[in-house]
Design a protein around this motif. Structure first.
Motif, PDB file in Angstrom:
ATOM      1  N   GLU A  49       0.327  -1.559  -0.107  1.00  0.00           N
ATOM      2  CA  GLU A  49      -0.545   0.088  -0.150  1.00  0.00           C
ATOM      3  C   GLU A  49       1.082   1.303   0.059  1.00  0.00           C
ATOM      4  O   GLU A  49       0.776   2.105  -0.628  1.00  0.00           O
ATOM      5  CB  GLU A  49      -1.444  -0.388   1.376  1.00  0.00           C
ATOM      6  CG  GLU A  49      -1.674   1.286   1.543  1.00  0.00           C
ATOM      7  CD  GLU A  49      -2.759   1.438   0.240  1.00  0.00           C
ATOM      8  OE1 GLU A  49      -3.297   2.277   0.048  1.00  0.00           O
ATOM      9  OE2 GLU A  49      -3.458   0.509  -0.516  1.00  0.00           O
ATOM     10  N   GLN A  50       1.892   1.180   0.442  1.00  0.00           N
ATOM     11  CA  GLN A  50       2.374   2.065   0.762  1.00  0.00           C
ATOM     12  C   GLN A  50       3.491   2.502  -0.656  1.00  0.00           C
ATOM     13  O   GLN A  50       3.492   4.029  -0.857  1.00  0.00           O
ATOM     14  CB  GLN A  50       4.054   2.242   1.391  1.00  0.00           C
ATOM     15  CG  GLN A  50       3.214   2.070   3.269  1.00  0.00           C
ATOM     16  CD  GLN A  50       4.495   1.674   4.131  1.00  0.00           C
ATOM     17  OE1 GLN A  50       5.476   1.691   3.906  1.00  0.00           O
ATOM     18  NE2 GLN A  50       4.162   1.870   5.669  1.00  0.00           N
ATOM     19  N   HIS A  51       3.955   1.594  -0.887  1.00  0.00           N
ATOM     20  CA  HIS A  51       4.511   1.865  -2.298  1.00  0.00           C
ATOM     21  C   HIS A  51       3.681   1.849  -3.750  1.00  0.00           C
ATOM     22  O   HIS A  51       3.661   3.159  -4.766  1.00  0.00           O
ATOM     23  CB  HIS A  51       5.245   0.438  -2.753  1.00  0.00           C
ATOM     24  CG  HIS A  51       6.547   0.341  -2.281  1.00  0.00           C
ATOM     25  ND1 HIS A  51       7.758   0.664  -2.694  1.00  0.00           N
ATOM     26  CD2 HIS A  51       6.900   0.178  -0.691  1.00  0.00           C
ATOM     27  CE1 HIS A  51       8.746   0.816  -1.733  1.00  0.00           C
ATOM     28  NE2 HIS A  51       8.266   0.516  -0.145  1.00  0.00           N
ATOM     29  N   ARG A  52       2.937   1.966  -3.644  1.00  0.00           N
ATOM     30  CA  ARG A  52       0.997   1.735  -4.361  1.00  0.00           C
ATOM     31  C   ARG A  52       0.889   3.285  -4.335  1.00  0.00           C
ATOM     32  O   ARG A  52      -0.066   4.092  -5.441  1.00  0.00           O
ATOM     33  CB  ARG A  52       0.051   0.394  -4.777  1.00  0.00           C
ATOM     34  CG  ARG A  52       0.361  -0.723  -4.803  1.00  0.00           C
ATOM     35  CD  ARG A  52      -0.572  -1.417  -5.088  1.00  0.00           C
ATOM     36  NE  ARG A  52       0.300  -2.233  -5.422  1.00  0.00           N
ATOM     37  CZ  ARG A  52      -1.209  -3.868  -5.312  1.00  0.00           C
ATOM     38  NH1 ARG A  52      -2.472  -2.908  -4.946  1.00  0.00           N
ATOM     39  NH2 ARG A  52      -0.647  -4.776  -5.842  1.00  0.00           N
ATOM     40  N   ARG A  53       0.849   4.088  -3.329  1.00  0.00           N
ATOM     41  CA  ARG A  53       0.271   5.297  -3.078  1.00  0.00           C
ATOM     42  C   ARG A  53       1.252   6.640  -3.528  1.00  0.00           C
ATOM     43  O   ARG A  53       2.562   6.428  -3.042  1.00  0.00           O
ATOM     44  CB  ARG A  53      -0.323   5.277  -1.285  1.00  0.00           C
ATOM     45  CG  ARG A  53      -1.380   6.391  -0.770  1.00  0.00           C
ATOM     46  CD  ARG A  53      -1.920   7.244   0.274  1.00  0.00           C
ATOM     47  NE  ARG A  53      -1.487   5.563   0.783  1.00  0.00           N
ATOM     48  CZ  ARG A  53      -1.201   5.263   2.046  1.00  0.00           C
ATOM     49  NH1 ARG A  53      -0.526   6.521   2.640  1.00  0.00           N
ATOM     50  NH2 ARG A  53      -1.448   4.401   2.369  1.00  0.00           N
ATOM     51  N   LEU A  54       0.981   7.360  -4.165  1.00  0.00           N
ATOM     52  CA  LEU A  54       1.794   8.820  -3.929  1.00  0.00           C
ATOM     53  C   LEU A  54       1.217   9.377  -3.062  1.00  0.00           C
ATOM     54  O   LEU A  54       0.642  10.087  -3.494  1.00  0.00           O
ATOM     55  CB  LEU A  54       1.635   9.051  -5.482  1.00  0.00           C
ATOM     56  CG  LEU A  54       2.470  10.539  -5.907  1.00  0.00           C
ATOM     57  CD1 LEU A  54       4.063  10.466  -5.134  1.00  0.00           C
ATOM     58  CD2 LEU A  54       2.425  10.625  -7.426  1.00  0.00           C
ATOM     59  N   VAL A  55       2.121  10.438  -2.194  1.00  0.00           N
ATOM     60  CA  VAL A  55       2.334  11.095  -1.626  1.00  0.00           C
ATOM     61  C   VAL A  55       2.622  12.241  -1.582  1.00  0.00           C
ATOM     62  O   VAL A  55       3.861  12.590  -1.816  1.00  0.00           O
ATOM     63  CB  VAL A  55       1.799  10.877   0.095  1.00  0.00           C
ATOM     64  CG1 VAL A  55       1.638  11.901   1.332  1.00  0.00           C
ATOM     65  CG2 VAL A  55       1.153   9.726   0.039  1.00  0.00           C
ATOM     66  N   LEU A  56       2.148  13.637  -1.992  1.00  0.00           N
ATOM     67  CA  LEU A  56       2.426  14.711  -2.548  1.00  0.00           C
ATOM     68  C   LEU A  56       2.455  15.608  -1.476  1.00  0.00           C
ATOM     69  O   LEU A  56       1.651  16.009  -0.919  1.00  0.00           O
ATOM     70  CB  LEU A  56       2.342  15.164  -3.585  1.00  0.00           C
ATOM     71  CG  LEU A  56       2.449  14.052  -4.682  1.00  0.00           C
ATOM     72  CD1 LEU A  56       1.838  14.395  -6.105  1.00  0.00           C
ATOM     73  CD2 LEU A  56       3.925  14.600  -5.387  1.00  0.00           C
TER      74      LEU A  56
END
Length: 89
Positions: A49-56
């Protein structure tokens, strides 16, 4: 036999790690296998989940949104790539 029971993973642990994991499994009223599969699966899901989600941050988000709303004109390489794709069709 279910798919879960067809697969096997062998681990090498220190005595201390094995004792710790066995104690935690017992406290959860689980077998060692149940405990390890449960913990590993939960952690794997978190990592994926962490690697699939992009947080900006806000500034980066605004830059991305601006690039989407106002894309630059295609350069020569992009035009060539589009032509190659069109020629294939």
């Amino acid at each position: 036999m279910s798919a879960l029971k067809k697969q096997r993973i062998d681990l090498r642990l220190s005595d201390a790690d094995k004792s710790l994991i066995e104690e935690a499994a017992a406290m959860n009223n689980q077998t060692l296998t149940q405990f390890m599969v449960s913990c590993a699966s939960e952690r794997a899901a978190e990592v994926i989940e962490q690697h699939r989600r992009l947080v900006l941050n806000e500034e980066s988000f605004n830059l991305v949104m601006d690039a989407i709303a106002n894309p630059p004109a295609p350069n020569e390489k992009l035009k060539q790539a589009a032509k190659r794709l069109q020629d294939r069709e």
